[in-house]
Write a protein that holds these residues in place. Sequence first.
Motif, PDB file in Angstrom:
ATOM      1  N   ARG A 132       0.833  -1.207   0.000  1.00 44.44           N
ATOM      2  CA  ARG A 132       0.000   0.000   0.000  1.00 44.44           C
ATOM      3  C   ARG A 132       0.868   1.258   0.000  1.00 44.44           C
ATOM      4  O   ARG A 132       0.586   2.223  -0.725  1.00 44.44           O
ATOM      5  CB  ARG A 132      -0.917  -0.012   1.216  1.00 44.44           C
ATOM      6  CG  ARG A 132      -1.844   1.172   1.343  1.00 44.44           C
ATOM      7  CD  ARG A 132      -2.847   0.938   2.445  1.00 44.44           C
ATOM      8  NE  ARG A 132      -2.188   0.605   3.705  1.00 44.44           N
ATOM      9  CZ  ARG A 132      -2.804   0.007   4.722  1.00 44.44           C
ATOM     10  NH1 ARG A 132      -4.069  -0.350   4.607  1.00 44.44           N
ATOM     11  NH2 ARG A 132      -2.147  -0.255   5.846  1.00 44.44           N
ATOM     12  N   ALA A 133       1.931   1.256   0.789  1.00 47.46           N
ATOM     13  CA  ALA A 133       2.834   2.401   0.822  1.00 47.46           C
ATOM     14  C   ALA A 133       3.541   2.572  -0.514  1.00 47.46           C
ATOM     15  O   ALA A 133       3.761   3.693  -0.979  1.00 47.46           O
ATOM     16  CB  ALA A 133       3.853   2.234   1.943  1.00 47.46           C
ATOM     17  N   GLY A 134       3.911   1.466  -1.149  1.00 45.84           N
ATOM     18  CA  GLY A 134       4.573   1.539  -2.444  1.00 45.84           C
ATOM     19  C   GLY A 134       3.700   2.165  -3.509  1.00 45.84           C
ATOM     20  O   GLY A 134       4.147   3.028  -4.269  1.00 45.84           O
ATOM     21  N   VAL A 135       2.451   1.749  -3.561  1.00 44.07           N
ATOM     22  CA  VAL A 135       1.525   2.302  -4.549  1.00 44.07           C
ATOM     23  C   VAL A 135       1.267   3.780  -4.272  1.00 44.07           C
ATOM     24  O   VAL A 135       1.254   4.611  -5.188  1.00 44.07           O
ATOM     25  CB  VAL A 135       0.204   1.511  -4.544  1.00 44.07           C
ATOM     26  CG1 VAL A 135      -0.843   2.196  -5.405  1.00 44.07           C
ATOM     27  CG2 VAL A 135       0.438   0.081  -5.017  1.00 44.07           C
ATOM     28  N   ALA A 136       1.069   4.128  -2.992  1.00 39.95           N
ATOM     29  CA  ALA A 136       0.782   5.516  -2.631  1.00 39.95           C
ATOM     30  C   ALA A 136       1.960   6.433  -2.955  1.00 39.95           C
ATOM     31  O   ALA A 136       1.781   7.539  -3.481  1.00 39.95           O
ATOM     32  CB  ALA A 136       0.440   5.609  -1.147  1.00 39.95           C
ATOM     33  N   LEU A 137       3.174   5.974  -2.666  1.00 37.65           N
ATOM     34  CA  LEU A 137       4.345   6.804  -2.934  1.00 37.65           C
ATOM     35  C   LEU A 137       4.552   6.976  -4.435  1.00 37.65           C
ATOM     36  O   LEU A 137       4.867   8.080  -4.903  1.00 37.65           O
ATOM     37  CB  LEU A 137       5.580   6.182  -2.292  1.00 37.65           C
ATOM     38  CG  LEU A 137       6.886   6.968  -2.424  1.00 37.65           C
ATOM     39  CD1 LEU A 137       6.724   8.392  -1.903  1.00 37.65           C
ATOM     40  CD2 LEU A 137       8.025   6.255  -1.688  1.00 37.65           C
ATOM     41  N   ALA A 138       4.400   5.912  -5.201  1.00 42.16           N
ATOM     42  CA  ALA A 138       4.538   6.019  -6.654  1.00 42.16           C
ATOM     43  C   ALA A 138       3.506   6.980  -7.229  1.00 42.16           C
ATOM     44  O   ALA A 138       3.823   7.808  -8.094  1.00 42.16           O
ATOM     45  CB  ALA A 138       4.390   4.638  -7.293  1.00 42.16           C
ATOM     46  N   ALA A 139       2.274   6.899  -6.736  1.00 39.86           N
ATOM     47  CA  ALA A 139       1.226   7.796  -7.216  1.00 39.86           C
ATOM     48  C   ALA A 139       1.541   9.247  -6.873  1.00 39.86           C
ATOM     49  O   ALA A 139       1.327  10.156  -7.689  1.00 39.86           O
ATOM     50  CB  ALA A 139      -0.119   7.392  -6.612  1.00 39.86           C
TER      51      ALA A 139
END
Length: 297
Positions: A154-161
């Motif tokens: 979840r953190a990975g997707v949020a940071l990439a976004a």
Amino acid sequence: MQHTLYPQSRQEARRAHSPAWPLERALLRVLLLLALVAVAGPALVQPSNYHDFADQRAWGALPHAMDVLSNLPFALWGLAGAGALVQALRRQAVDTTAAWLAALFFGGLAVTTAVSSMYHWQPDNTGLFWDRGGMVLAFAGLLGLAACQGISARAGVALAAAVLVLGPVSVQVWAMSGNLLPWGVLQFGGMGLIVGLACLRPVAAGAGPSHRGLPIRWSLLIALYTLAKVLELGDHQVFEWTGHLVSGHSLKHIVASCAAWPVVAALMAVMKSRAESGSPSRAGSKGAVRLSPTRAA
């Protein structure tokens, strides 16, 4: 009846029991701090001689030949990474989130080849605008992979976004006002984030299905990025030291492209682990434990 009336409370309770939730909140605070620095910090102006690269030689009709052609390794590494990713997906050795983030990174390398070559063909602010915009894609994928491995999917997707949104904004701010600070915060703050995330030990895979990632050697990637920046700053000096054979900026392109090496190697490692385990790698499986060492390990 209470479960129906208050579903949000149940969701918050689940988050509170998630081992990754404190780290996710810490990441959010760091992002807000970086955004504050980008907005409220002193303006930075791009040097007037920024486009004055050391190697001005042309090869026939190709101007600034070495600086243009030295972008080709980005495309080669992008293709190598895409091929490794396809194989890993076929063998079910990588989870969906990590696969999408890796695809974003490798796709960003391919885009960088095109926009950086165009910029160096005729260096000016217009070309640099597109060059920096193309780099955002690779940054987003890389930062997402770091957060995915160090904190949670979840953190990975949020940071990439967040990078995909704020990256183009920072480039647009520079183009409109000449203030380079937001772009500098994105680039150097992003690498600082990778350093910090690399120091975290991944959350145990058994703690929940939200955590996965690739076993990337971040120390090698950081070392390659640092060397690339040193070569970029020493563009003219390297050109003189090599007897006008090659410039620091041309070498910077080659070294920076090699930052894909640890990501490709990580994909090869998960495929090897998958082959040795003899079963598909799933979140929370024994294979995932091997790829994401716990504190007990």
